[in-house]
Motif scaffolding. Structure first.
Motif, PDB file in Angstrom:
ATOM      1  N   ILE A 250       5.414   3.016  -2.251  1.00 54.40           N
ATOM      2  CA  ILE A 250       6.100   2.673  -1.003  1.00 54.40           C
ATOM      3  C   ILE A 250       5.343   3.324   0.136  1.00 54.40           C
ATOM      4  O   ILE A 250       5.073   4.528   0.109  1.00 54.40           O
ATOM      5  CB  ILE A 250       7.560   3.175  -0.983  1.00 54.40           C
ATOM      6  CG1 ILE A 250       8.327   2.721  -2.238  1.00 54.40           C
ATOM      7  CG2 ILE A 250       8.264   2.724   0.296  1.00 54.40           C
ATOM      8  CD1 ILE A 250       8.568   1.240  -2.325  1.00 54.40           C
ATOM      9  N   TRP A 251       5.011   2.523   1.162  1.00 53.52           N
ATOM     10  CA  TRP A 251       4.241   3.035   2.298  1.00 53.52           C
ATOM     11  C   TRP A 251       4.987   2.715   3.585  1.00 53.52           C
ATOM     12  O   TRP A 251       5.136   1.565   3.967  1.00 53.52           O
ATOM     13  CB  TRP A 251       2.849   2.389   2.289  1.00 53.52           C
ATOM     14  CG  TRP A 251       2.011   2.620   3.511  1.00 53.52           C
ATOM     15  CD1 TRP A 251       2.131   3.622   4.438  1.00 53.52           C
ATOM     16  CD2 TRP A 251       0.912   1.809   3.950  1.00 53.52           C
ATOM     17  NE1 TRP A 251       1.179   3.491   5.418  1.00 53.52           N
ATOM     18  CE2 TRP A 251       0.417   2.382   5.141  1.00 53.52           C
ATOM     19  CE3 TRP A 251       0.295   0.668   3.448  1.00 53.52           C
ATOM     20  CZ2 TRP A 251      -0.663   1.842   5.840  1.00 53.52           C
ATOM     21  CZ3 TRP A 251      -0.781   0.131   4.154  1.00 53.52           C
ATOM     22  CH2 TRP A 251      -1.246   0.718   5.322  1.00 53.52           C
ATOM     23  N   PHE A 252       5.510   3.765   4.235  1.00 54.36           N
ATOM     24  CA  PHE A 252       6.212   3.606   5.503  1.00 54.36           C
ATOM     25  C   PHE A 252       5.231   3.680   6.670  1.00 54.36           C
ATOM     26  O   PHE A 252       4.410   4.603   6.736  1.00 54.36           O
ATOM     27  CB  PHE A 252       7.276   4.696   5.682  1.00 54.36           C
ATOM     28  CG  PHE A 252       8.441   4.572   4.741  1.00 54.36           C
ATOM     29  CD1 PHE A 252       9.439   3.622   4.962  1.00 54.36           C
ATOM     30  CD2 PHE A 252       8.550   5.397   3.630  1.00 54.36           C
ATOM     31  CE1 PHE A 252      10.518   3.506   4.091  1.00 54.36           C
ATOM     32  CE2 PHE A 252       9.625   5.290   2.761  1.00 54.36           C
ATOM     33  CZ  PHE A 252      10.612   4.341   2.990  1.00 54.36           C
ATOM     34  N   THR A 253       5.325   2.727   7.574  1.00 52.09           N
ATOM     35  CA  THR A 253       4.468   2.711   8.761  1.00 52.09           C
ATOM     36  C   THR A 253       5.326   2.431   9.996  1.00 52.09           C
ATOM     37  O   THR A 253       6.479   2.004   9.882  1.00 52.09           O
ATOM     38  CB  THR A 253       3.386   1.616   8.680  1.00 52.09           C
ATOM     39  OG1 THR A 253       3.954   0.366   9.077  1.00 52.09           O
ATOM     40  CG2 THR A 253       2.810   1.499   7.281  1.00 52.09           C
TER      41      THR A 253
ATOM     42  N   LYS B  20       4.178  -6.945   1.067  1.00 48.45           N
ATOM     43  CA  LYS B  20       3.585  -6.402  -0.158  1.00 48.45           C
ATOM     44  C   LYS B  20       2.090  -6.637  -0.130  1.00 48.45           C
ATOM     45  O   LYS B  20       1.633  -7.767   0.043  1.00 48.45           O
ATOM     46  CB  LYS B  20       4.210  -7.043  -1.399  1.00 48.45           C
ATOM     47  CG  LYS B  20       3.962  -6.259  -2.687  1.00 48.45           C
ATOM     48  CD  LYS B  20       4.874  -6.734  -3.801  1.00 48.45           C
ATOM     49  CE  LYS B  20       4.814  -5.799  -4.998  1.00 48.45           C
ATOM     50  NZ  LYS B  20       5.781  -6.172  -6.044  1.00 48.45           N
ATOM     51  N   GLY B  21       1.312  -5.549  -0.283  1.00 47.42           N
ATOM     52  CA  GLY B  21      -0.134  -5.655  -0.256  1.00 47.42           C
ATOM     53  C   GLY B  21      -0.694  -6.185  -1.558  1.00 47.42           C
ATOM     54  O   GLY B  21       0.012  -6.274  -2.570  1.00 47.42           O
TER      55      GLY B  21
ATOM     56  N   LYS C 112       4.895  -2.191   1.741  1.00 46.63           N
ATOM     57  CA  LYS C 112       4.717  -1.624   3.080  1.00 46.63           C
ATOM     58  C   LYS C 112       5.991  -1.877   3.879  1.00 46.63           C
ATOM     59  O   LYS C 112       6.431  -3.026   4.010  1.00 46.63           O
ATOM     60  CB  LYS C 112       3.524  -2.265   3.772  1.00 46.63           C
ATOM     61  CG  LYS C 112       3.161  -1.625   5.112  1.00 46.63           C
ATOM     62  CD  LYS C 112       2.150  -2.439   5.896  1.00 46.63           C
ATOM     63  CE  LYS C 112       0.837  -2.607   5.176  1.00 46.63           C
ATOM     64  NZ  LYS C 112      -0.175  -3.311   6.008  1.00 46.63           N
ATOM     65  N   VAL C 113       6.570  -0.810   4.399  1.00 49.59           N
ATOM     66  CA  VAL C 113       7.873  -0.899   5.069  1.00 49.59           C
ATOM     67  C   VAL C 113       7.762  -0.376   6.492  1.00 49.59           C
ATOM     68  O   VAL C 113       7.320   0.748   6.719  1.00 49.59           O
ATOM     69  CB  VAL C 113       8.946  -0.102   4.296  1.00 49.59           C
ATOM     70  CG1 VAL C 113      10.320  -0.283   4.939  1.00 49.59           C
ATOM     71  CG2 VAL C 113       8.976  -0.519   2.826  1.00 49.59           C
ATOM     72  N   SER C 114       8.181  -1.208   7.444  1.00 44.22           N
ATOM     73  CA  SER C 114       8.143  -0.852   8.867  1.00 44.22           C
ATOM     74  C   SER C 114       9.558  -0.923   9.437  1.00 44.22           C
ATOM     75  O   SER C 114       9.976  -1.959   9.970  1.00 44.22           O
ATOM     76  CB  SER C 114       7.220  -1.819   9.615  1.00 44.22           C
ATOM     77  OG  SER C 114       5.940  -1.854   9.009  1.00 44.22           O
TER      78      SER C 114
END
Length: 203
Positions: free
Chosen positions: A131-134, A152-153, A159-161
């Motif tokens: 999980i990648w928060f940006t 989703k990469g 990827k969550v914004s």
């Protein structure tokens, strides 16, 4: 995973609710930051939900004095679990052999790889997040307008914004309500133009 339905459902949720939902989707979350304007919002929202979440800071080495001081204050105020990544070559060395190439200079691609992409790739390889928060937001660049709260990469990372649909004005309110500071004195040596994509979010 039906991303279209997920994004539709999450659009009505608060940033904190979005973070809490995302944390249930994986086991190794990270949040990335460069302490640019409004970064305090994503750092606050993610640490409210998970105090010890790894905060990946890829520092190009070209930040302004005000950005570095802002970063230090935020790190202390939010007790951030910072994982610092820097280029393998110092700014002093690069200034002698390359400087900051113009956007049309063939060396600009090499420069961007050195100061931004390589440290970021190294950070992701070492932390292996799922999980990648940006703090990506709609309206920042043409490419980002094609994204959504959750994407989703190709690497499978979610990827969550959480602030994707927030305007500057709405973020101002969020920062004020949560007693968070902001800092606009920020410099990205790879972008030149404010609306140019930085290179980390195109895959």
């Amino acid at each position: 995973m039906d991303l279209q339905q997920i994004n539709k459902d999450l659009k009505e949720k608060s940033p904190l609710q979005i973070v809490e939902w995302a944390l249930k989707q994986g086991k190794k979350p990270v949040v990335t930051t460069n302490f640019r304007p409004y970064e305090a919002a994503i750092l606050h929202a993610t640490t409210q939900a998970k105090k010890d979440i790894p905060v990946i800071w890829c520092d190009t080495g070209y930040n302004t004095n005000k950005t570095y001081l802002h970063a230090e204050r935020l790190i202390k105020a939010l007790n951030l679990n910072v994982k610092l990544y820097v280029p393998k070559q110092t700014v002093a060395h690069r200034n002698i052999v390359m400087g900051i190439p113009d956007i049309n200079d063939p060396l600009h691609k090499v420069f961007t790889e050195q100061v931004k992409l390589e440290p970021f790739k190294r950070a992701m390889q070492e932390n292996t997040p799922d999980i990648w928060f940006t703090n990506l937001r709609k309206g920042q660049t043409a490419f980002r307008d094609t994204l959504d709260i959750v994407t989703k990469g190709e690497d499978g990372v979610l990827k969550v914004s959480p602030f994707f649909y927030y305007s500057d004005e709405e973020l101002d309110v969020y920062l004020e309500e949560n007693n968070l500071e902001n800092e606009f004195n920020y410099f990205d040596p790879t972008k030149v133009l404010e609306n140019r994509e930085c290179g980390l979010h195109v895959s």
